[in-house]
Write a protein that holds these residues in place. Structure first.
Motif, mmCIF file in Angstrom:
data_model
loop_
_atom_site.group_PDB
_atom_site.id
_atom_site.type_symbol
_atom_site.label_atom_id
_atom_site.label_comp_id
_atom_site.label_asym_id
_atom_site.label_seq_id
_atom_site.Cartn_x
_atom_site.Cartn_y
_atom_site.Cartn_z
ATOM 1 N N GLU A 193 -48.341 -46.641 40.936
ATOM 2 C CA GLU A 193 -48.841 -45.259 40.941
ATOM 3 C C GLU A 193 -47.841 -44.293 40.309
ATOM 4 O O GLU A 193 -48.232 -43.249 39.769
ATOM 5 C CB GLU A 193 -49.148 -44.813 42.376
ATOM 6 N N ASP B 227 -48.621 -43.839 36.684
ATOM 7 C CA ASP B 227 -49.980 -43.394 36.390
ATOM 8 C C ASP B 227 -50.040 -41.879 36.554
ATOM 9 O O ASP B 227 -50.536 -41.349 37.556
ATOM 10 C CB ASP B 227 -50.969 -44.086 37.326
ATOM 11 N N GLN C 181 -51.776 -39.639 35.106
ATOM 12 C CA GLN C 181 -53.084 -38.994 35.069
ATOM 13 C C GLN C 181 -53.733 -38.945 36.446
ATOM 14 O O GLN C 181 -54.428 -37.989 36.777
ATOM 15 C CB GLN C 181 -54.010 -39.729 34.090
ATOM 16 N N THR C 182 -53.485 -39.964 37.251
ATOM 17 C CA THR C 182 -54.132 -40.060 38.565
ATOM 18 C C THR C 182 -53.272 -39.469 39.676
ATOM 19 O O THR C 182 -53.802 -38.881 40.626
ATOM 20 C CB THR C 182 -54.447 -41.523 38.901
ATOM 21 N N TRP C 183 -51.938 -39.601 39.550
ATOM 22 C CA TRP C 183 -51.047 -39.249 40.646
ATOM 23 C C TRP C 183 -50.012 -38.212 40.228
ATOM 24 O O TRP C 183 -49.497 -38.254 39.114
ATOM 25 C CB TRP C 183 -50.317 -40.490 41.165
ATOM 26 N N ARG C 184 -49.705 -37.329 41.151
ATOM 27 C CA ARG C 184 -48.642 -36.336 40.973
ATOM 28 C C ARG C 184 -47.474 -36.721 41.881
ATOM 29 O O ARG C 184 -47.658 -36.963 43.075
ATOM 30 C CB ARG C 184 -49.152 -34.944 41.350
ATOM 31 N N TRP D 209 -61.720 -39.461 49.308
ATOM 32 C CA TRP D 209 -61.269 -39.251 47.934
ATOM 33 C C TRP D 209 -59.832 -38.731 47.818
ATOM 34 O O TRP D 209 -59.280 -38.651 46.715
ATOM 35 C CB TRP D 209 -62.193 -38.274 47.203
ATOM 36 N N GLU E 219 -55.859 -39.311 48.670
ATOM 37 C CA GLU E 219 -54.880 -40.300 49.099
ATOM 38 C C GLU E 219 -53.467 -39.833 48.744
ATOM 39 O O GLU E 219 -53.264 -39.132 47.753
ATOM 40 C CB GLU E 219 -55.141 -41.655 48.433
ATOM 41 N N ARG F 79 -49.528 -38.055 45.115
ATOM 42 C CA ARG F 79 -50.819 -37.626 45.667
ATOM 43 C C ARG F 79 -51.821 -37.573 44.535
ATOM 44 O O ARG F 79 -51.464 -37.282 43.380
ATOM 45 C CB ARG F 79 -50.690 -36.260 46.345
ATOM 46 N N ASN F 80 -53.090 -37.835 44.855
ATOM 47 C CA ASN F 80 -54.138 -37.802 43.822
ATOM 48 C C ASN F 80 -55.000 -36.547 43.944
ATOM 49 O O ASN F 80 -56.109 -36.503 43.416
ATOM 50 C CB ASN F 80 -55.010 -39.062 43.884
ATOM 51 N N LYS G 67 -52.995 -31.541 42.120
ATOM 52 C CA LYS G 67 -51.926 -32.076 41.278
ATOM 53 C C LYS G 67 -51.203 -31.022 40.441
ATOM 54 O O LYS G 67 -50.367 -31.359 39.610
ATOM 55 C CB LYS G 67 -52.500 -33.177 40.380
#
Length: 389
Positions: free
Chosen positions: A129, A132, A134-137, A240, A242, A265-266, A269
């Protein structure tokens, strides 16, 4: 404290153009970057007259120089230049200190503290993660504990304590409702699935309370890894939302632990929410730290003879079993008691891979003593059912 594992020595951003001292497993080390940008790690002691290499400087030879007499040590720990002897002069064969493998991952500098060959080392835990974006900060948090690393890791995977230590995550009256659903473990790792019933969410300008009801079932998966003494805590806030807290816990010495934590966190962000995420994560560490610093004894007991455990402790028992196996079968535990009489009189070092590949080389420094194994190795385990833990 265990050898033959990867540990986080420092944040990547902390090591730039000057040597940096770090302390791990009770010993001092120097980190420095060469011209290619690679981080190198050596014992922080010059075997000439005991100078601290971390107080020196890097050189054109891609070495770190001792501030006392200018001896230059390369990435393999070998002396490449002795100023008092001049350019081209021969270097004594024993002019060498221990050097350790390094890797940079997740914004951290990982160092292998041991002499195992590469193919026998446990891997650095995965944290996909982090990359990634784009998905996670991601945000970074550091915390220093007054407590042994074994206690710190056990605290991180103990779900039962949240009802009493963390008001933002648990209710005392819900302690018997929180459940461990499943436990898995392998040779050097363990994970468990849990359901908790925490309070309504707070923070992020009041927006969080809209996304989870009070005492709503929340699924949490803690995991531990022997390499790095890492804890990974995966929290499914709702269907939704996480967050994951990944922390590597480095034993500075027997009584001090340094945690390098990354929370991803997703949701929310945008950078404006980073400060709140750091504040809440630091608050949790602080609540835990106040408890861990007062635990007696400071270290994990080697048996359950002087403790009483219940079914809700089975995941912590998995951690203890794996740790004990590497002490009793592999002999990886540093014998700190054997070193006490030499405190202030003798310098020890963690054995490096070069010691195993050069068994007849006469090193100037002795390695730390290890607790001798007490039982023969048994077949490696892959997965264990919860009721067997």
């Amino acid at each position: 404290m265990l050898t033959n594992l990867w540990y986080v020595a420092e944040w990547s951003k902390a090591v730039k153009d000057k040597p940096v001292r770090v302390k791990m497993l009770g010993q001092n080390f120097v980190l420095f970057r060469d011209k290619s940008g690679k981080v190198n790690c050596l014992s922080d002691v010059c075997i000439h007259r005991g100078g601290s290499l971390s107080k020196g400087w890097t050189t054109e030879r891609d070495c770190v120089a001792c501030p006392y007499h200018g001896w230059e040590f390369d990435a393999e720990g070998k002396v490449q230049f002795i100023p008092s002897r001049g350019e081209g002069a021969p270097i004594p064969e024993r002019a060498r200190i221990d050097a350790y493998p390094t890797q940079e991952r997740y914004g951290m500098i990982w160092v292998f503290m041991g002499d195992l060959p590469e193919e026998e080392r446990y891997p650095i835990p995965d944290f996909p993660e982090y990359d990634d974006k784009q998905t996670w900060r991601a945000v970074e948090v550091e915390y220093n504990w007054q407590g042994s690393v074994d206690r710190v890791l056990e605290n991180g995977i103990d779900i039962a304590h949240t009802s009493f230590v963390h008001p933002g995550f648990g209710y005392k009256e819900m302690a018997d409702k929180n459940q461990i659903l499943k436990v898995d473990r392998g040779e050097y790792w363990g994970s468990s699935d849990n359901v908790l019933y925490p309070p309504q969410l707070q923070g992020n300008f009041g927006l969080m309370k809209l996304f989870r009801r009070d005492k709503q079932a929340t699924y949490v998966t803690p995991a531990f890894y022997l390499p790095g003494h890492c804890v990974r805590l995966h929290i499914k806030v709702n269907s939704w939302m996480e967050m994951i807290i990944f922390d590597a816990n480095t034993p500075v010495d027997e009584n001090t632990t340094r945690s390098f934590a990354v929370q991803v966190r997703n949701f929310f962000k945008w950078p404006i929410f980073d400060k709140g995420s750091k504040k809440r994560t630091s608050k949790v560490f602080g609540e835990d730290g106040a408890i861990v610093s007062e635990l007696s004894p400071n270290y994990l007991p080697e048996s359950l003879e002087h403790e009483v455990s219940v079914e809700q402790d089975k995941f912590m028992s998995a951690w203890r079993m794996i740790r004990r196996k590497h002490i009793e079968e592999k002999g990886w535990k540093i014998d700190t008691k054997a070193m006490k009489p030499f405190e202030g009189e003798k310098v020890f070092t963690i054995p490096s891979p070069a010691r195993r590949t050069n068994p007849h080389f006469k090193w100037a420094l002795d390695t730390v003593p290890l607790v001798a194994p007490t039982r023969r190795p048994v077949a490696a385990e892959t997965t264990t059912k919860p009721e067997e833990v």
